[in-house]
Design a protein around this motif. Sequence first.
Motif, PDB file in Angstrom:
ATOM      1  N   VAL A   7       0.899  -1.166   0.029  1.00 25.57           N
ATOM      2  CA  VAL A   7      -0.153  -0.069   0.080  1.00 25.57           C
ATOM      3  C   VAL A   7       0.795   1.264  -0.292  1.00 25.57           C
ATOM      4  CG1 VAL A   7      -1.808   1.361   1.245  1.00 25.57           C
ATOM      5  CG2 VAL A   7      -1.858  -1.269   1.134  1.00 25.57           C
ATOM      6  N   THR A   8       0.576   2.190  -0.995  1.00 31.84           N
ATOM      7  CA  THR A   8       1.456   3.171  -1.185  1.00 31.84           C
ATOM      8  C   THR A   8       0.612   4.485  -0.402  1.00 31.84           C
ATOM      9  OG1 THR A   8       0.524   3.797  -3.163  1.00 31.84           O
ATOM     10  CG2 THR A   8       2.623   2.637  -3.179  1.00 31.84           C
ATOM     11  N   LEU A   9       1.316   5.459  -0.088  1.00 33.57           N
ATOM     12  CA  LEU A   9       0.732   6.500   0.759  1.00 33.57           C
ATOM     13  C   LEU A   9       0.793   8.098   0.026  1.00 33.57           C
ATOM     14  CD1 LEU A   9      -0.856   7.910   3.044  1.00 33.57           C
ATOM     15  CD2 LEU A   9       1.307   7.907   4.415  1.00 33.57           C
ATOM     16  N   GLU A  10      -0.053   8.640  -0.360  1.00 37.32           N
ATOM     17  CA  GLU A  10      -0.152   9.890  -1.012  1.00 37.32           C
ATOM     18  C   GLU A  10      -0.991  11.210  -0.247  1.00 37.32           C
ATOM     19  OE1 GLU A  10      -1.292  12.473  -4.876  1.00 37.32           O
ATOM     20  OE2 GLU A  10      -1.389  10.344  -5.165  1.00 37.32           O
ATOM     21  N   LYS A  11      -0.395  11.908   0.663  1.00 36.42           N
ATOM     22  CA  LYS A  11      -0.960  12.652   1.406  1.00 36.42           C
ATOM     23  C   LYS A  11      -1.501  13.993   0.721  1.00 36.42           C
ATOM     24  CE  LYS A  11       0.902  11.513   5.698  1.00 36.42           C
ATOM     25  NZ  LYS A  11       1.654  12.329   7.082  1.00 36.42           N
ATOM     26  N   ILE A  12      -2.710  14.544   1.025  1.00 36.66           N
ATOM     27  CA  ILE A  12      -2.864  15.745   0.269  1.00 36.66           C
ATOM     28  C   ILE A  12      -2.266  16.981   0.977  1.00 36.66           C
ATOM     29  CG2 ILE A  12      -4.753  16.402   2.261  1.00 36.66           C
ATOM     30  CD1 ILE A  12      -6.749  17.167  -0.162  1.00 36.66           C
ATOM     31  N   GLU A  13      -2.139  18.041  -0.017  1.00 32.07           N
ATOM     32  CA  GLU A  13      -1.418  19.230   0.420  1.00 32.07           C
ATOM     33  C   GLU A  13      -2.184  19.917   1.486  1.00 32.07           C
ATOM     34  OE1 GLU A  13      -0.742  21.330  -2.898  1.00 32.07           O
ATOM     35  OE2 GLU A  13       0.040  19.678  -4.078  1.00 32.07           O
ATOM     36  N   ASN A  14      -1.605  20.309   2.484  1.00 30.69           N
ATOM     37  CA  ASN A  14      -2.322  21.240   3.707  1.00 30.69           C
ATOM     38  C   ASN A  14      -3.228  22.171   3.269  1.00 30.69           C
ATOM     39  OD1 ASN A  14      -0.987  19.560   5.848  1.00 30.69           O
ATOM     40  ND2 ASN A  14       0.699  21.011   5.961  1.00 30.69           N
ATOM     41  N   GLU A  15      -2.685  22.702   2.320  1.00 32.82           N
ATOM     42  CA  GLU A  15      -3.788  24.173   1.750  1.00 32.82           C
ATOM     43  C   GLU A  15      -4.854  23.527   1.020  1.00 32.82           C
ATOM     44  OE1 GLU A  15      -0.290  23.817  -1.197  1.00 32.82           O
ATOM     45  OE2 GLU A  15      -0.475  23.627   0.975  1.00 32.82           O
ATOM     46  N   LYS A  16      -5.025  22.259   0.620  1.00 34.94           N
ATOM     47  CA  LYS A  16      -6.221  21.683   0.064  1.00 34.94           C
ATOM     48  C   LYS A  16      -6.925  20.933   0.792  1.00 34.94           C
ATOM     49  CE  LYS A  16      -3.921  21.313  -4.603  1.00 34.94           C
ATOM     50  NZ  LYS A  16      -3.602  20.232  -5.585  1.00 34.94           N
ATOM     51  N   LYS A  17      -6.837  21.001   2.251  1.00 39.68           N
ATOM     52  CA  LYS A  17      -7.339  20.042   3.346  1.00 39.68           C
ATOM     53  C   LYS A  17      -8.839  20.879   3.338  1.00 39.68           C
ATOM     54  CE  LYS A  17      -4.042  17.738   5.604  1.00 39.68           C
ATOM     55  NZ  LYS A  17      -3.406  17.350   7.194  1.00 39.68           N
ATOM     56  N   LYS A  18      -9.950  20.145   3.761  1.00 40.14           N
ATOM     57  CA  LYS A  18     -11.223  20.828   3.892  1.00 40.14           C
ATOM     58  C   LYS A  18     -11.548  21.077   5.184  1.00 40.14           C
ATOM     59  CE  LYS A  18     -12.776  16.851   0.541  1.00 40.14           C
ATOM     60  NZ  LYS A  18     -13.377  15.666   0.750  1.00 40.14           N
ATOM     61  N   GLU A  19     -12.488  21.897   5.386  1.00 41.77           N
ATOM     62  CA  GLU A  19     -12.831  22.435   6.464  1.00 41.77           C
ATOM     63  C   GLU A  19     -13.639  21.521   7.233  1.00 41.77           C
ATOM     64  OE1 GLU A  19     -15.138  26.230   8.987  1.00 41.77           O
ATOM     65  OE2 GLU A  19     -14.529  26.356   6.851  1.00 41.77           O
ATOM     66  N   LYS A  20     -13.607  20.854   8.556  1.00 45.92           N
ATOM     67  CA  LYS A  20     -14.366  20.053   9.048  1.00 45.92           C
ATOM     68  C   LYS A  20     -15.623  20.491   9.766  1.00 45.92           C
ATOM     69  CE  LYS A  20     -10.317  17.526  10.326  1.00 45.92           C
ATOM     70  NZ  LYS A  20      -9.232  18.180   9.914  1.00 45.92           N
ATOM     71  N   PRO A  21     -16.588  19.701   9.292  1.00 47.99           N
ATOM     72  CA  PRO A  21     -17.947  20.253   9.791  1.00 47.99           C
ATOM     73  C   PRO A  21     -18.399  20.578  11.516  1.00 47.99           C
ATOM     74  CG  PRO A  21     -18.251  17.970   9.249  1.00 47.99           C
ATOM     75  CD  PRO A  21     -16.957  18.422   8.871  1.00 47.99           C
ATOM     76  N   SER A  22     -19.170  21.366  11.733  1.00 50.08           N
ATOM     77  CA  SER A  22     -19.447  21.376  13.293  1.00 50.08           C
ATOM     78  C   SER A  22     -20.238  20.155  13.464  1.00 50.08           C
ATOM     79  CB  SER A  22     -19.707  22.707  13.591  1.00 50.08           C
ATOM     80  OG  SER A  22     -21.315  22.874  13.005  1.00 50.08           O
ATOM     81  N   ALA A  23     -20.424  20.007  14.705  1.00 50.71           N
ATOM     82  CA  ALA A  23     -21.531  18.939  15.221  1.00 50.71           C
ATOM     83  C   ALA A  23     -22.862  19.053  14.832  1.00 50.71           C
ATOM     84  CB  ALA A  23     -21.580  19.078  16.908  1.00 50.71           C
ATOM     85  N   GLU A  24     -23.148  20.502  14.594  1.00 53.44           N
ATOM     86  CA  GLU A  24     -24.598  20.834  14.090  1.00 53.44           C
ATOM     87  C   GLU A  24     -24.742  20.457  12.654  1.00 53.44           C
ATOM     88  OE1 GLU A  24     -23.583  22.297  17.861  1.00 53.44           O
ATOM     89  OE2 GLU A  24     -22.651  22.810  16.158  1.00 53.44           O
ATOM     90  N   GLU A  25     -23.637  20.511  11.704  1.00 55.80           N
ATOM     91  CA  GLU A  25     -23.542  20.272  10.474  1.00 55.80           C
ATOM     92  C   GLU A  25     -23.406  19.162  10.001  1.00 55.80           C
ATOM     93  OE1 GLU A  25     -21.602  24.694   9.160  1.00 55.80           O
ATOM     94  OE2 GLU A  25     -20.406  22.932   9.814  1.00 55.80           O
TER      95      GLU A  25
END
Length: 360
Positions: A7-25
């Motif tokens: 299994v190879t690993l390719e990490k996403i670039e930090n600036e492309k990471k998504k914003e995590k939703p709040s508990a209400e969302e």
Amino acid sequence: MWEDLEVTLEKIENEKKKEKPSAEELGFGIHFTDHMFMMEWNRESGWHDAKICPYQDFRMDPAALVFHYGQAIFEGLKAYRGKDGQVYMFRPEDNFERMNSSAVRMCMPRLPVDKVLKSIKALLYLEKDWIPVAEGASLYIRPTMIAVEPRLGVRAADTYYFYIILSPVGAYYPEGFNPTKIYVSDEHARAAKGGVGQAKTAGNYAASLFTTQRAKKEGYTQVLWLDACEHKYIEEVGTSNIFFVIGDELVTPPLGGSILEGITRDSVLKLAEMWGVNTMERPISIDEVIQASRDGSLKEAFGTGTAAVISPVGEFYYKGETFSVNNGETGELSEKLYCELQAIQKGETEDPFQWVERVG
């Protein structure tokens, strides 16, 4: 071939990471994490090109067999964050063994379960910050296999994709753990014995959509399916297995080839038996349930499944009449099972059956 799978690993670039939703969302199945797992299969190489990579679209030929002949199977399981900060999975090996059973029924390749489990743990460790900490929330895990060979003609494909995506989720039903209202269908059937009802394949869910839409227009959360032959014997709810407490007996329909062999269903049976509850897997007709509602012996009804865990039922609608269950309130056994399963899943209580796996 499985032994050589890397299994190879390719990490996403930090600036492309998504914003995590709040508990209400959170909702259910709306948001997806930054990474996924994917591998491919063909007859020459078996499983290969396994990788953890950024969440991404597929490029697929319009003639891919999945679009035309329905070779698509999937599973659903969850990862939980315990109060101790550890990450847990509930019976993951059983989910992938069930996926292999579905694969055999749909003429698809079996998965190397041990390799997939190691990969999913690595993916979860990478995405652990996506696991919500809100009460009742978890990280939903969706493994999927599809036929991608571009060819017309009814036969099993020679090439497949297998992938796993992750989604932070809240409660499956809008009602949360409050009792749901169920529409009983006596016109349409979800599956027939001898068919693919016991496989977790996409077509089973497509078959349920028409009646489910009708039920929701009438104000009901889900559909209770009856057998395809007589429209008499209870099978399952669209997203879960079903249980009834009638008198002093906990009853659920038997596995007979047309309903899914639920992991939560099996867990409930084992817990109830350990507690000394009189449990029965036997045919149960809708007429028996209606009569039990009328004479007061129907004490509880609840669905069981990965998404909702335990979903109490407060009302059935059948042939123009409504039938109440426990005055529309959550029953004692339903609540006890829900609390116990949640505690086991989060590593907060004794795990008598060694169901829980900790992610390192």
